[in-house]
Design an enzyme around this catalytic site. Structure first.
Site, PDB file in Angstrom:
ATOM      1  CE1 TYR A   5      10.362 -12.662   0.304  1.00 39.93           C
ATOM      2  CE2 TYR A   5      11.929 -11.126   1.266  1.00 39.93           C
ATOM      3  CZ  TYR A   5      10.638 -11.446   0.898  1.00 39.93           C
ATOM      4  OH  TYR A   5       9.626 -10.546   1.116  1.00 39.93           O
ATOM      5  CE  LYS A  59       8.323  -7.545   1.442  1.00 41.00           C
ATOM      6  NZ  LYS A  59       7.054  -6.790   1.206  1.00 41.00           N
TER       7      LYS A  59
HETATM    8  P1  NAD Z   1      -1.169 -11.642  -1.308  1.00 42.34           P
HETATM    9  O1  NAD Z   1      -0.840 -12.304  -2.596  1.00 42.34           O
HETATM   10  O2  NAD Z   1      -2.488 -11.933  -0.726  1.00 42.34           O
HETATM   11  O3  NAD Z   1      -0.985 -10.067  -1.412  1.00 42.34           O
HETATM   12  C1  NAD Z   1      -0.031  -9.452  -2.278  1.00 42.34           C
HETATM   13  C2  NAD Z   1      -0.785  -8.386  -3.000  1.00 42.34           C
HETATM   14  O4  NAD Z   1       0.077  -7.612  -3.831  1.00 42.34           O
HETATM   15  C3  NAD Z   1      -1.874  -8.972  -3.919  1.00 42.34           C
HETATM   16  O5  NAD Z   1      -3.121  -8.454  -3.574  1.00 42.34           O
HETATM   17  C4  NAD Z   1      -1.447  -8.483  -5.286  1.00 42.34           C
HETATM   18  O6  NAD Z   1      -2.532  -8.231  -6.143  1.00 42.34           O
HETATM   19  C5  NAD Z   1      -0.725  -7.208  -4.913  1.00 42.34           C
HETATM   20  N1  NAD Z   1       0.041  -6.665  -6.026  1.00 42.34           N
HETATM   21  C6  NAD Z   1       1.061  -7.232  -6.706  1.00 42.34           C
HETATM   22  N2  NAD Z   1       1.438  -6.444  -7.734  1.00 42.34           N
HETATM   23  C7  NAD Z   1       0.644  -5.328  -7.680  1.00 42.34           C
HETATM   24  C8  NAD Z   1       0.523  -4.152  -8.470  1.00 42.34           C
HETATM   25  N3  NAD Z   1       1.311  -3.937  -9.536  1.00 42.34           N
HETATM   26  N4  NAD Z   1      -0.416  -3.235  -8.121  1.00 42.34           N
HETATM   27  C9  NAD Z   1      -1.207  -3.433  -7.056  1.00 42.34           C
HETATM   28  N5  NAD Z   1      -1.151  -4.517  -6.264  1.00 42.34           N
HETATM   29  C10 NAD Z   1      -0.232  -5.462  -6.594  1.00 42.34           C
HETATM   30  O7  NAD Z   1       0.017 -12.067  -0.306  1.00 42.34           O
HETATM   31  P2  NAD Z   1       0.403 -11.536   1.148  1.00 42.34           P
HETATM   32  O8  NAD Z   1       1.310 -12.568   1.670  1.00 42.34           O
HETATM   33  O9  NAD Z   1      -0.818 -11.139   1.877  1.00 42.34           O
HETATM   34  O10 NAD Z   1       1.298 -10.252   0.816  1.00 42.34           O
HETATM   35  C11 NAD Z   1       1.055  -8.977   1.353  1.00 42.34           C
HETATM   36  C12 NAD Z   1       2.351  -8.325   1.820  1.00 42.34           C
HETATM   37  O11 NAD Z   1       2.849  -9.055   2.933  1.00 42.34           O
HETATM   38  C13 NAD Z   1       3.470  -8.306   0.787  1.00 42.34           C
HETATM   39  O12 NAD Z   1       4.181  -7.086   0.886  1.00 42.34           O
HETATM   40  C14 NAD Z   1       4.364  -9.436   1.246  1.00 42.34           C
HETATM   41  O13 NAD Z   1       5.696  -9.250   0.818  1.00 42.34           O
HETATM   42  C15 NAD Z   1       4.230  -9.277   2.740  1.00 42.34           C
HETATM   43  N6  NAD Z   1       4.640 -10.442   3.541  1.00 42.34           N
HETATM   44  C16 NAD Z   1       4.154 -11.684   3.280  1.00 42.34           C
HETATM   45  C17 NAD Z   1       4.546 -12.770   4.053  1.00 42.34           C
HETATM   46  C18 NAD Z   1       4.061 -14.171   3.756  1.00 42.34           C
HETATM   47  O14 NAD Z   1       4.734 -15.122   4.149  1.00 42.34           O
HETATM   48  N7  NAD Z   1       2.923 -14.346   3.087  1.00 42.34           N
HETATM   49  C19 NAD Z   1       5.433 -12.570   5.124  1.00 42.34           C
HETATM   50  C20 NAD Z   1       5.895 -11.268   5.384  1.00 42.34           C
HETATM   51  C21 NAD Z   1       5.494 -10.213   4.589  1.00 42.34           C
HETATM   52  O1  0WE Z   2       7.116 -11.357   0.414  1.00 45.65           O
HETATM   53  C1  0WE Z   2       6.792 -12.512   0.235  1.00 45.65           C
HETATM   54  C2  0WE Z   2       6.284 -12.959  -1.112  1.00 45.65           C
HETATM   55  C3  0WE Z   2       6.848 -12.117  -2.200  1.00 45.65           C
HETATM   56  C4  0WE Z   2       6.600 -12.546  -3.613  1.00 45.65           C
HETATM   57  C5  0WE Z   2       6.156 -13.794  -4.009  1.00 45.65           C
HETATM   58  C6  0WE Z   2       5.971 -14.078  -5.355  1.00 45.65           C
HETATM   59  C7  0WE Z   2       5.539 -15.416  -5.830  1.00 45.65           C
HETATM   60  C8  0WE Z   2       4.938 -15.385  -7.215  1.00 45.65           C
HETATM   61  C9  0WE Z   2       6.885 -11.612  -4.576  1.00 45.65           C
HETATM   62  N1  0WE Z   2       6.729 -11.861  -5.892  1.00 45.65           N
HETATM   63  C10 0WE Z   2       6.278 -13.064  -6.279  1.00 45.65           C
HETATM   64  N2  0WE Z   2       6.150 -13.281  -7.634  1.00 45.65           N
HETATM   65  C11 0WE Z   2       5.588 -14.398  -8.131  1.00 45.65           C
HETATM   66  O2  0WE Z   2       5.536 -14.579  -9.379  1.00 45.65           O
HETATM   67  N3  0WE Z   2       6.915 -13.408   1.262  1.00 45.65           N
HETATM   68  C12 0WE Z   2       7.504 -12.956   2.510  1.00 45.65           C
HETATM   69  C13 0WE Z   2       6.571 -14.837   1.152  1.00 45.65           C
HETATM   70  C14 0WE Z   2       7.815 -15.560   0.738  1.00 45.65           C
HETATM   71  O3  0WE Z   2       8.220 -15.578  -0.546  1.00 45.65           O
HETATM   72  C15 0WE Z   2       9.412 -16.274  -0.604  1.00 45.65           C
HETATM   73  C16 0WE Z   2       9.748 -16.698   0.689  1.00 45.65           C
HETATM   74  C17 0WE Z   2       8.730 -16.245   1.555  1.00 45.65           C
HETATM   75  C18 0WE Z   2       8.666 -16.421   3.034  1.00 45.65           C
HETATM   76  C19 0WE Z   2      10.229 -16.553  -1.691  1.00 45.65           C
HETATM   77  C20 0WE Z   2      11.381 -17.275  -1.487  1.00 45.65           C
HETATM   78  C21 0WE Z   2      11.734 -17.704  -0.221  1.00 45.65           C
HETATM   79  C22 0WE Z   2      10.930 -17.439   0.880  1.00 45.65           C
END
Ligand code: NAD
Ligand code: 0WE
Length: 264
Positions: A155, A162
């Site tokens: 991560y 974060k």
């Molecule tokens: P997602 O891919 O559906 O959402 C991420 C969003 O970020 C996308 O809509 C993407 O278009 C947007 N984004 C990226 N670059 C951008 C930019 N320059 N301008 C505007 N928007 C931009 O994935 P998600 O998992 O729903 O992620 C949403 C949030 O939740 C993120 O902050 C992620 O870190 C957080 N999160 C995700 C998880 C997980 O496991 N999926 C866990 C905890 C927190």
């Molecule tokens: O916040 C996230 C995802 C964040 C994320 C993921 C990507 C994948 C594709 C940010 N930037 C990118 N850029 C890309 O090009 N999570 C909490 C989900 C997540 O991502 C991980 C995790 C977990 C959980 C990455 C490594 C290890 C664990």
């Protein structure tokens, strides 16, 4: 009467029907909020527009949060369309793929800056841009992950981003408190969204999470939606600067419980 009846909510970070933002949108719509959506770029328009019309939402604006002009532009359009806004949801995170594997210390200067800009500064920039039209009693919400607090392998840069996002949540809670605006974060367990796809080792950690968490279950965008509903509604009045874990209890464990796996 819904928990958000009469409130206007803007949701940033909708990509598709797997997005955490979509779970939040559905909970907000169910409780009577008037919604607006913003998405990153042209490529997502064909995914986001149908989701919007499914909920009867007609405010759908493109906004790349790397651009101050685009942020100012949505704030302007929101002012014209809604007058005042009650809720802003920031569900955005991004780092270059290079920054999500190997050693954290190999993070490049440019990669560090990009992740901080898109994943952290954008929350601050949105808060500032919308401040003039935020109604007293309003709420700002962002999404974070446990990798902010403890090391989650791979991560890396996102964990550092974060941590800064969670600190920004507290500083903004202090800034906006006197205006009656609350600022909180949800720390979600791993969810199979677009942002989690193609992340090396995600499958294993997703499975490991369910084995380790007290509730022995993964979490869903709907779980996040219901927690977001609480934090952004008047049910959470006087709750601010908090990070609420929606993680089946994973973060309270120091080691896996050897006695039992999931009952069933
Ligand atoms: P997602 O891919 O559906 O959402 C991420 C969003 O970020 C996308 O809509 C993407 O278009 C947007 N984004 C990226 N670059 C951008 C930019 N320059 N301008 C505007 N928007 C931009 O994935 P998600 O998992 O729903 O992620 C949403 C949030 O939740 C993120 O902050 C992620 O870190 C957080 N999160 C995700 C998880 C997980 O496991 N999926 C866990 C905890 C927190
Ligand atoms: O916040 C996230 C995802 C964040 C994320 C993921 C990507 C994948 C594709 C940010 N930037 C990118 N850029 C890309 O090009 N999570 C909490 C989900 C997540 O991502 C991980 C995790 C977990 C959980 C990455 C490594 C290890 C664990």
């Amino acid at each position: 009467m819904g928990l958000l009846t009469g409130k206007n909510a803007l949701i940033f970070g909708l990509a598709n029907d797997k997005s955490i933002a979509w779970g939040i949108a559905q909970a907000f719509a169910r409780e009577g909020a008037q919604l607006g959506f913003s998405y990153a770029g042209e490529a997502l328009e064909k995914r986001v527009k149908p989701l919007a019309s499914h909920l009867g939402v007609d405010f759908v604006e493109q906004c790349n949060v790397a651009s101050d002009d685009q942020i100012a532009n949505v704030a302007d359009k929101a002012a014209k369309r809604f007058g005042q806004v009650d809720i802003i949801v920031h569900s955005i995170g991004f780092a270059n793929k290079d920054e999500l594997s190997g050693h954290f210390y190999n993070t490049s200067r440019a990669g560090f800056h990009l992740a901080m800009d898109i994943s952290v500064y954008s929350f601050v920039a949105l808060a500032r841009a919308f401040q003039p039209i935020m109604r007293k009693g309003g709420a700002l919400l962002t999404l974070t992950y446990f990798g902010a607090v403890k090391v989650a392998p791979n991560y890396n840069m996102m964990g550092v981003a974060k941590a800064a996002l969670e600190a920004s949540t507290r500083y903004m809670a202090s800034d906006f408190g006197p205006q009656g605006i609350r600022v909180n974060a949800i720390s979600a367990g791993p969810i199979r969204t677009l942002a989690a796809m193609g992340v090396s080792g995600f499958r294993d950690m997703y499975k490991n999470f369910a084995d380790m968490a007290p509730m022995r279950e993964n979490v869903t965008p709907e779980d996040c939606g219901n927690a977001a509903l609480y934090l952004c509604s008047d049910m959470a009045s006087h709750v601010t600067g908090e990070v609420l874990y929606v993680d089946s209890g994973y973060n309270i464990m120091a080691a896996a419980d050897p006695r039992e796996k999931k009952e069933g």
